[in-house]
Design a protein around this motif. Structure first.
Motif, PDB file in Angstrom:
ATOM      1  N   ARG A   1     -11.213  30.499  37.226  1.00  0.00           N
ATOM      2  CA  ARG A   1     -11.276  29.394  38.181  1.00  0.00           C
ATOM      3  C   ARG A   1     -12.192  28.379  37.817  1.00  0.00           C
ATOM      4  O   ARG A   1     -13.377  28.613  37.807  1.00  0.00           O
ATOM      5  CB  ARG A   1     -11.568  29.898  39.503  1.00  0.00           C
TER       6      ARG A   1
ATOM      7  N   ASP B   1     -18.417  28.997  29.692  1.00  0.00           N
ATOM      8  CA  ASP B   1     -17.794  27.712  30.256  1.00  0.00           C
ATOM      9  C   ASP B   1     -17.418  26.778  29.300  1.00  0.00           C
ATOM     10  O   ASP B   1     -16.141  26.348  29.200  1.00  0.00           O
ATOM     11  CB  ASP B   1     -18.840  27.055  31.019  1.00  0.00           C
TER      12      ASP B   1
ATOM     13  N   TRP C   1     -21.055  27.372  39.488  1.00  0.00           N
ATOM     14  CA  TRP C   1     -21.664  28.324  40.626  1.00  0.00           C
ATOM     15  C   TRP C   1     -22.008  29.565  39.699  1.00  0.00           C
ATOM     16  O   TRP C   1     -23.115  29.905  39.974  1.00  0.00           O
ATOM     17  CB  TRP C   1     -20.609  28.461  41.685  1.00  0.00           C
ATOM     18  N   LEU C   2     -21.217  29.839  38.887  1.00  0.00           N
ATOM     19  CA  LEU C   2     -21.366  31.219  37.958  1.00  0.00           C
ATOM     20  C   LEU C   2     -22.722  30.815  37.334  1.00  0.00           C
ATOM     21  O   LEU C   2     -23.559  31.736  37.089  1.00  0.00           O
ATOM     22  CB  LEU C   2     -20.160  31.362  37.162  1.00  0.00           C
TER      23      LEU C   2
ATOM     24  N   VAL D   1     -14.405  34.978  39.217  1.00  0.00           N
ATOM     25  CA  VAL D   1     -14.175  33.494  38.637  1.00  0.00           C
ATOM     26  C   VAL D   1     -12.692  33.983  37.470  1.00  0.00           C
ATOM     27  O   VAL D   1     -12.065  32.774  37.208  1.00  0.00           O
ATOM     28  CB  VAL D   1     -15.279  33.055  37.625  1.00  0.00           C
TER      29      VAL D   1
ATOM     30  N   GLU E   1     -13.330  25.736  38.338  1.00  0.00           N
ATOM     31  CA  GLU E   1     -14.040  25.013  39.525  1.00  0.00           C
ATOM     32  C   GLU E   1     -15.328  25.605  40.025  1.00  0.00           C
ATOM     33  O   GLU E   1     -16.467  25.124  40.491  1.00  0.00           O
ATOM     34  CB  GLU E   1     -13.324  24.527  40.630  1.00  0.00           C
ATOM     35  N   MET E   2     -15.273  27.027  39.457  1.00  0.00           N
ATOM     36  CA  MET E   2     -16.262  28.086  40.052  1.00  0.00           C
ATOM     37  C   MET E   2     -17.378  28.166  38.638  1.00  0.00           C
ATOM     38  O   MET E   2     -18.495  28.908  39.152  1.00  0.00           O
ATOM     39  CB  MET E   2     -15.892  29.451  40.550  1.00  0.00           C
TER      40      MET E   2
ATOM     41  N   GLY F   1     -15.453  21.550  39.465  1.00  0.00           N
ATOM     42  CA  GLY F   1     -16.158  21.651  40.657  1.00  0.00           C
ATOM     43  C   GLY F   1     -17.354  20.836  40.776  1.00  0.00           C
ATOM     44  O   GLY F   1     -18.387  20.747  41.598  1.00  0.00           O
TER      45      GLY F   1
ATOM     46  N   ALA G   1     -19.295  38.597  40.312  1.00  0.00           N
ATOM     47  CA  ALA G   1     -18.906  36.946  40.204  1.00  0.00           C
ATOM     48  C   ALA G   1     -18.221  36.762  38.941  1.00  0.00           C
ATOM     49  O   ALA G   1     -17.278  35.894  38.955  1.00  0.00           O
ATOM     50  CB  ALA G   1     -20.607  36.093  39.818  1.00  0.00           C
TER      51      ALA G   1
ATOM     52  N   THR H   1     -22.157  22.480  32.725  1.00  0.00           N
ATOM     53  CA  THR H   1     -22.728  22.780  33.595  1.00  0.00           C
ATOM     54  C   THR H   1     -24.132  22.117  33.804  1.00  0.00           C
ATOM     55  O   THR H   1     -24.805  22.231  34.520  1.00  0.00           O
ATOM     56  CB  THR H   1     -22.937  24.574  33.761  1.00  0.00           C
TER      57      THR H   1
END
Length: 402
Positions: A274, A257, A280-281, A65, A276-277, A334, A61, A300
């Motif tokens: 990235r 982040d 998700w991470l 990213v 926008e990810m 994202g 992951a 997040t």
């Protein structure tokens, strides 16, 4: 964003403080690596236990990213299997490991070429815990650096408890490390007890003494880890230890982040991630560890883009200056704004929710809907669910948009 921009404080997705880029404060962007310690420092978290598969999933992951450095301990059962599995995937990132005699030799055979050599610099550790002399421990660190270099590795001298050592002790260790062949030194605030100005000062001192690359590792016991690694960046650090969701020992570490967004938005640095990810991470690591994201977690967390009012945001959007309504637009990472209706809502929030559901109402009806929603929010001790909002709205005149 181009560093040559005449207005670097704003872009298509954010509008931060122009004072960040005042000529007396501006930090010329310089290359910096985000050195991920989610798996390494996560091993030190009292409530986390990674499996080999967990470590591999996180490594994959991170690579997806855009993170290009990650670190792994060799102290927990499964260490060899984890290293082997990660290297087998040929991910586009450098794997760092701590020097652990009797084990590091095995991972060197597998192809690991980045080594962290720990030196416990605090006199209290040396005298009462390790019960060894300073010279003996410095010689050991120098020998390990030399062995790493002889094996074709890059060696980083990791100064455990560095922020509580004297300048003389730090300088001595740094120069020994340089002479032994270290290519970088990590200034470590093991208990999060230094303030940002102190971390910046130590980074500048180490750079001045050695000319080596300087990394930082800052814990979050006073809530200053992100501020401290950013202060280190301002002072010229080129490697910042970060962890997904701030995972780590005790109160954790600087969150990947948060540091990434601060570098991008407040300093104009292209991190290569990235962005926008990132949510998700964070969710992936939350799922693996079982440790929930805090509601107020920047970037997040659930609360980061949750609002009860929307009138101002609507006005900014209509005027073509939507980024002014946010610290940065949620879509950059994202996400989308979460607008709820409750005790502190305004007409703008009600109108947006109606629009989202294809409904409309007259100004008078909007007022009645708002008042009833405010009363219901107080009664429920929370914002209304969408079903509750729709029941109020349709009761007080909202109809489908034609």
């Amino acid at each position: 964003m181009s560093p040559q921009s005449k207005e670097p404080w704003r872009s298509a997705h954010w509008h931060c403080s122009p004072h960040n880029f005042d000529s007396s404060l501006q930090v010329p962007p310089h290359p910096v690596a985000l050195h991920d310690i989610t798996v390494r420092d996560g091993e030190e978290c009292a409530d986390v236990a990674f499996t080999v598969d967990d470590k591999v999933r996180i490594a994959e992951a991170l690579a997806l990213v855009g993170v290009r450095r990650m670190e792994l301990f060799l102290t927990v059962p499964g260490w060899l299997e984890a290293v082997r599995a990660i290297l087998r995937r040929k991910l586009p990132l450098d794997l760092y490991v701590t020097w652990h005699p009797g084990r590091v030799e095995r991972v060197l055979e597998l192809g690991v070429r980045h080594i962290m050599v720990w030196y416990r610099i605090a006199e209290e550790h040396q005298r009462y815990d390790l019960r060894r002399s300073r010279k003996e421990l410095l010689d050991q660190a120098a020998d390990q650096i030399g062995a790493a270099r002889k094996a074709g590795c890059v060696a980083n001298l990791f100064l455990v408890e560095g922020s509580r050592a004297t300048l003389e002790q730090i300088q001595e260790a740094v120069l020994v490390g340089k002479q032994a062949g270290a290519s970088a030194v990590t200034v470590v605030d093991s208990y999060g007890v230094a303030r940002p100005a102190a971390i910046g000062f130590l980074v500048r001192q180490v750079r001045e003494w050695s000319g080596l690359e300087v990394d930082v590792h800052c814990h979050n016991d006073f809530g200053l880890s992100t501020a401290n690694v950013l202060a280190a960046y301002e002072a010229g650090a080129t490697g910042l230890n970060v962890a997904v969701n701030g995972l780590g020992y005790r109160a954790g570490n600087a969150a990947l982040d948060e540091v990434a967004l601060a570098l991008e938005v407040l300093y104009g640095v292209d991190t290569g991630l990235r962005l926008e990810m990132l949510p998700w991470l964070g969710k992936l690591v939350e799922e693996i560890t079982g440790i929930p994201l805090d509601y107020f977690k920047p970037v997040t967390g659930k609360g980061a883009f949750s609002v009860e009012q929307w009138k101002t945001a609507s006005a900014m959007e209509a005027a073509g200056v939507r980024p002014f309504a946010f610290p940065f637009e949620p879509e950059l990472v994202g996400r989308t704004p979460r607008v709820v209706v409750g005790k502190w809502s305004d007409v703008g929030a009600v109108a947006k929710k109606l629009t989202d559901y294809g409904l409309t109402a007259s100004p008078e009806e909007l007022g009645r809907i708002l008042l009833e929603c405010q009363r219901a929010g107080i009664a429920h001790h929370r914002p209304l669910t969408d079903d509750e909002f729709l029941a109020v709205a349709t009761t007080h005149g909202a109809v489908p948009t034609e």
